[in-house]
Design a protein around this motif. Sequence first.
Motif, PDB file in Angstrom:
ATOM      1  N   LEU A  31       0.842  -1.204   0.000  1.00 22.92           N
ATOM      2  CA  LEU A  31       0.000   0.000   0.000  1.00 22.92           C
ATOM      3  C   LEU A  31       0.877   1.255   0.000  1.00 22.92           C
ATOM      4  N   ASN A  32       0.273   2.379  -0.346  1.00 23.24           N
ATOM      5  CA  ASN A  32       0.965   3.653  -0.211  1.00 23.24           C
ATOM      6  C   ASN A  32       0.845   4.113   1.234  1.00 23.24           C
ATOM      7  N   VAL A  33       1.936   4.647   1.764  1.00 25.12           N
ATOM      8  CA  VAL A  33       1.906   5.098   3.161  1.00 25.12           C
ATOM      9  C   VAL A  33       2.691   6.391   3.321  1.00 25.12           C
ATOM     10  N   SER A  34       2.329   7.162   4.335  1.00 28.08           N
ATOM     11  CA  SER A  34       3.170   8.282   4.741  1.00 28.08           C
ATOM     12  C   SER A  34       3.122   8.399   6.257  1.00 28.08           C
ATOM     13  N   TRP A  35       4.202   8.882   6.820  1.00 30.75           N
ATOM     14  CA  TRP A  35       4.351   9.044   8.282  1.00 30.75           C
ATOM     15  C   TRP A  35       4.978  10.398   8.509  1.00 30.75           C
ATOM     16  N   LEU A  36       4.285  11.263   9.205  1.00 27.66           N
ATOM     17  CA  LEU A  36       4.810  12.622   9.427  1.00 27.66           C
ATOM     18  C   LEU A  36       4.746  12.952  10.914  1.00 27.66           C
ATOM     19  N   PRO A  37       5.913  13.170  11.531  1.00 24.89           N
ATOM     20  CA  PRO A  37       5.916  13.456  12.978  1.00 24.89           C
ATOM     21  C   PRO A  37       5.824  14.949  13.253  1.00 24.89           C
ATOM     22  N   SER A  38       5.381  15.285  14.432  1.00 22.98           N
ATOM     23  CA  SER A  38       5.659  16.631  14.926  1.00 22.98           C
ATOM     24  C   SER A  38       7.143  16.620  15.276  1.00 22.98           C
TER      25      SER A  38
ATOM     26  N   LEU B   6      11.243   2.246   4.187  1.00 29.02           N
ATOM     27  CA  LEU B   6      10.530   3.390   4.752  1.00 29.02           C
ATOM     28  C   LEU B   6      11.576   4.324   5.357  1.00 29.02           C
ATOM     29  N   MET B   7      11.643   5.539   4.861  1.00 29.25           N
ATOM     30  CA  MET B   7      12.738   6.424   5.275  1.00 29.25           C
ATOM     31  C   MET B   7      12.290   7.866   5.364  1.00 29.25           C
ATOM     32  N   LYS B   8      12.951   8.597   6.246  1.00 26.56           N
ATOM     33  CA  LYS B   8      12.733  10.044   6.319  1.00 26.56           C
ATOM     34  C   LYS B   8      13.332  10.724   5.099  1.00 26.56           C
ATOM     35  N   GLY B   9      12.698  11.794   4.653  1.00 22.24           N
ATOM     36  CA  GLY B   9      13.196  12.525   3.496  1.00 22.24           C
ATOM     37  C   GLY B   9      14.641  12.955   3.658  1.00 22.24           C
ATOM     38  N   ASN B  10      14.985  13.476   4.840  1.00 20.20           N
ATOM     39  CA  ASN B  10      16.357  13.937   5.073  1.00 20.20           C
ATOM     40  C   ASN B  10      17.364  12.802   4.884  1.00 20.20           C
ATOM     41  N   GLU B  11      17.021  11.630   5.429  1.00 19.67           N
ATOM     42  CA  GLU B  11      17.954  10.506   5.361  1.00 19.67           C
ATOM     43  C   GLU B  11      18.002   9.916   3.955  1.00 19.67           C
ATOM     44  N   ALA B  12      16.848   9.873   3.308  1.00 17.71           N
ATOM     45  CA  ALA B  12      16.790   9.318   1.953  1.00 17.71           C
ATOM     46  C   ALA B  12      17.625  10.174   1.006  1.00 17.71           C
ATOM     47  N   LEU B  13      17.533  11.486   1.191  1.00 18.61           N
ATOM     48  CA  LEU B  13      18.310  12.394   0.340  1.00 18.61           C
ATOM     49  C   LEU B  13      19.812  12.157   0.540  1.00 18.61           C
ATOM     50  N   GLY B 111      14.227  36.053   9.695  1.00 20.10           N
ATOM     51  CA  GLY B 111      14.991  35.994  10.942  1.00 20.10           C
ATOM     52  C   GLY B 111      15.105  34.561  11.427  1.00 20.10           C
ATOM     53  N   LEU B 112      15.095  34.394  12.724  1.00 21.00           N
ATOM     54  CA  LEU B 112      15.175  33.050  13.280  1.00 21.00           C
ATOM     55  C   LEU B 112      13.877  32.303  13.000  1.00 21.00           C
ATOM     56  N   GLY B 113      12.783  33.061  12.831  1.00 24.05           N
ATOM     57  CA  GLY B 113      11.509  32.503  12.358  1.00 24.05           C
ATOM     58  C   GLY B 113      10.996  31.387  13.225  1.00 24.05           C
ATOM     59  N   GLY B 114      10.800  30.214  12.622  1.00 28.12           N
ATOM     60  CA  GLY B 114      10.314  29.047  13.362  1.00 28.12           C
ATOM     61  C   GLY B 114      10.954  27.812  12.773  1.00 28.12           C
ATOM     62  N   ILE B 115      10.440  26.634  13.155  1.00 28.70           N
ATOM     63  CA  ILE B 115      11.071  25.417  12.643  1.00 28.70           C
ATOM     64  C   ILE B 115      10.104  24.575  11.829  1.00 28.70           C
ATOM     65  N   GLN B 116       8.886  25.072  11.632  1.00 24.33           N
ATOM     66  CA  GLN B 116       7.893  24.278  10.894  1.00 24.33           C
ATOM     67  C   GLN B 116       8.030  24.537   9.385  1.00 24.33           C
ATOM     68  N   PRO B 117       7.435  23.637   8.553  1.00 20.38           N
ATOM     69  CA  PRO B 117       7.647  23.707   7.104  1.00 20.38           C
ATOM     70  C   PRO B 117       7.208  25.029   6.491  1.00 20.38           C
ATOM     71  N   SER B 118       7.976  25.500   5.513  1.00 21.24           N
ATOM     72  CA  SER B 118       7.568  26.693   4.791  1.00 21.24           C
ATOM     73  C   SER B 118       8.172  26.662   3.400  1.00 21.24           C
ATOM     74  N   ASP B 170      11.347  21.151   2.261  1.00 21.40           N
ATOM     75  CA  ASP B 170      10.776  21.858   3.410  1.00 21.40           C
ATOM     76  C   ASP B 170      10.739  20.902   4.588  1.00 21.40           C
ATOM     77  N   GLY B 171      10.415  21.441   5.746  1.00 19.83           N
ATOM     78  CA  GLY B 171      10.440  20.651   6.976  1.00 19.83           C
ATOM     79  C   GLY B 171       9.601  19.397   6.916  1.00 19.83           C
ATOM     80  N   ALA B 172       8.463  19.450   6.247  1.00 18.73           N
ATOM     81  CA  ALA B 172       7.595  18.266   6.178  1.00 18.73           C
ATOM     82  C   ALA B 172       8.264  17.176   5.347  1.00 18.73           C
ATOM     83  N   LEU B 173       8.784  17.536   4.189  1.00 20.07           N
ATOM     84  CA  LEU B 173       9.437  16.538   3.331  1.00 20.07           C
ATOM     85  C   LEU B 173      10.674  15.963   4.005  1.00 20.07           C
TER      86      LEU B 173
END
Lengths: 178, 356, 250
Positions: A31-38, B6-13, B111-118, B170-173
């Motif tokens: 399946l397609n999946v995504s996982w997004l943490p705070s 299954l990998m985080k975007g940062n690590e996959a990159l 500036g220092l802004g925030g840490i969430q995706p933009s 961005d932060g989300a990816l």
Amino acid sequence: MTTNFLLSGFGGQGILFAGKQLAKTGMDTGLNVSWLPSYGPEMRGGAANCSVIISDKEIGSPIVTTPDVLVALNLPSFLKFESAIKAGGTLISDSAMIPEKSARTDINAYYIPATKMASENGLDGLANVIILGYLLKITKIFDYEMFLDHMIKGIPPHKAALIDKNRVALSLGYNYNE
Amino acid sequence: MSGKVLMKGNEALAEAAIRNGCIHFFGYPITPQTELAEYMAKRLPKVGGLCLQAESEIAAINMVLGAAASGVRAMTSSSSPGISLKSEGISYMVGSDLPCLICNVQRGGPGLGGIQPSQQDYYQATKANGHGDLHLFVVAPASVQEMVTLVGRAFDVADTYRTPAMILADGALGQMMEPVDFDTALAGKREVPEKTWATCGHEGKRKKNIINSLFINPDELEKSVLEREERYKLIEKNEVLWEEYLVDDADIVIVSYGISARICKSAIEMARAEGIKVGMIRPITLWPYPKAALAKAANTASKFLVVELNMGQMVDDVKVAIDCRRPVSFFGRTGGMLPTADDVLAEIRKLNGGKQ
Amino acid sequence: MVVFDRPKSLSPVPFHYCPGCTHGIVHRLVAEAIDALGIEGKTIGIAPVGCSVFAYNYFECDMIEAAHGRAPAVATGVKRTHPDNIVFTYQGDGDLAAIGTAETVHASARGENITIIFINNAIYGMTGGQMAPTSLPGQVTTTSPYGRDVNIQGNPIHICEMLSTLDGVAYAERVAVNNPKNVLKAKKAIQKAFQNQIDKKGLSIVEVVSTCPTNWGMTPAEALKWVDEKMIPFYPLGVYKDVDAKGDAQ
């Protein structure tokens, strides 16, 4: 079919791990999946949550704002997200941590004292896995044996001692009767 | 069982960069890209590479300059405030015609802004990431898989045209996990020119090489800028990437990139279910910009809607691309806030004359 | 009778710091010094980037939040504009000794009449445990996962020793806050660093050897022990420069 999960609790309750297990099993079954943490400093002792989407279609936005299934492991999570659950959706609440009950009549609410069950059974830190077991029974999203198999395979060799505890925790949750 | 992980975007990159021959990484910790550097710190010593934590982003980009001048594939990564610090070094790399990869996992500013995706660094990345007449090859992935597939492309373009390339994420990816197939990371690999210009010691066998961005005589500087401009024209001709989604019969065309484009896709699906003819052009390269695709869409669509995580930084590029032939409206959130698919759907309905 | 109270210069809000982190103690010592000298109304503090980035919420004096590492330059701008005000920076090891080394060294060389409180806990806390310029040889961090190898990642920086060679520095002392005796010494040093500024003596820096139980992967008690056993032997406490004391201590 798309299922949007939101799992939420304190940092350290294993919320992110539980979400990852769901996503990984979804991926392994094609399946397609995504996982997004705070993320950010809040992860150290504060609130933690993760969005998990499992779908047979391409996943658009990875952010879950109106979950089909909310897993709440602490009171702030319940207060913040209970009202966001989709009509017809599911709430799974750790009643050992959250004294409140949902007043909504348009969702299916389930309560399990997972944290208490964990400490009573020498499974401290595994309330997240107990909840996963219960979630499998309620949502039937994955076959129990298959999920267990994938979860155990994901435990690294240096943590092999945890395999049995995880097995027991998942089973406790799966066989819990309210 | 599929061959996916299954990998985080940062690590996959990071992994994709290593598989594309980049074993020199220089960086400085900053949220939300730190996992990239941490992954490099773990992996690179195992493959004979080097991950060095610099004392600052300024030092890191100049270490990249040195490594690139020496002829290797080198990269750095950071997030918005750190990219501002790198701007000086980036300009020097452009002026010295050095290839490299810079990854910006954007967070809220200024500036220092925030840490969430933009996506508030669109102007910076596409218009002026440093002083002088300069462009970077800028790609905007929209999935963890694209964080992988675009790395090789970015390095190849950088080496082919001797220019820095940027992955604008961005932060989300960076933080999200998705299934990744690494076999695709090397799929589009091309032959790149040998780096005969590299400063690696001439051993008495060739004329000395000089890596330099100083041209004290204006006629020489102009000549060098014009020569680079010719390469930019080739990049604009050969390297534009975009995705079209349900554009053919669309009355409304959304233009959106990166994580915003995914939110838009969900909204488009919902709008189509209501019978609204809406589609999307997703620029994958932000520079060069997919002008022709937009111009073509303006022949059939009647309205354009730009959706970004900023205050409308891409709107002018769309207007220019379609020669202002159609109205262009904008919807976005900023500062780390993300719109929901429902929010975008509401904008689509508005543009559809309030009809559902 | 009140025997223990919140210093007036410390804001009545909860800290965001992790359990066992010593930022809270040092914040309190700074506030006590400001109270003792009666300078709250004329003090301007400069917060860094790092775990203490929110220091602007914790002190009752005017506060500025600087870019990463630039606090001494910002402090210079403030102090040169208002030479009779009291200006201090509060900086961590990444901020002061990595990205801000140039600003630190040159504010010191110029002899800016400011006070620097330097928190050295040998790790980046805010971003989650990366190597700091002051991380010990062999120390495992997320960016030195095989232990800090000085041949690859370089040697740690001894800030007090280095700055004490600069003519503009009036006072440099390294203290710790891992036990009550050391806390009392730290309190005295911080107060002296502010008094020096009132007396227009030049730049004063107090380096505080601190803890980070979260990113060291220790309990708060273990972290205090690690300060004694590992940190202090590598970063010896004491006065490295004092223009008042001829022939400098140490």
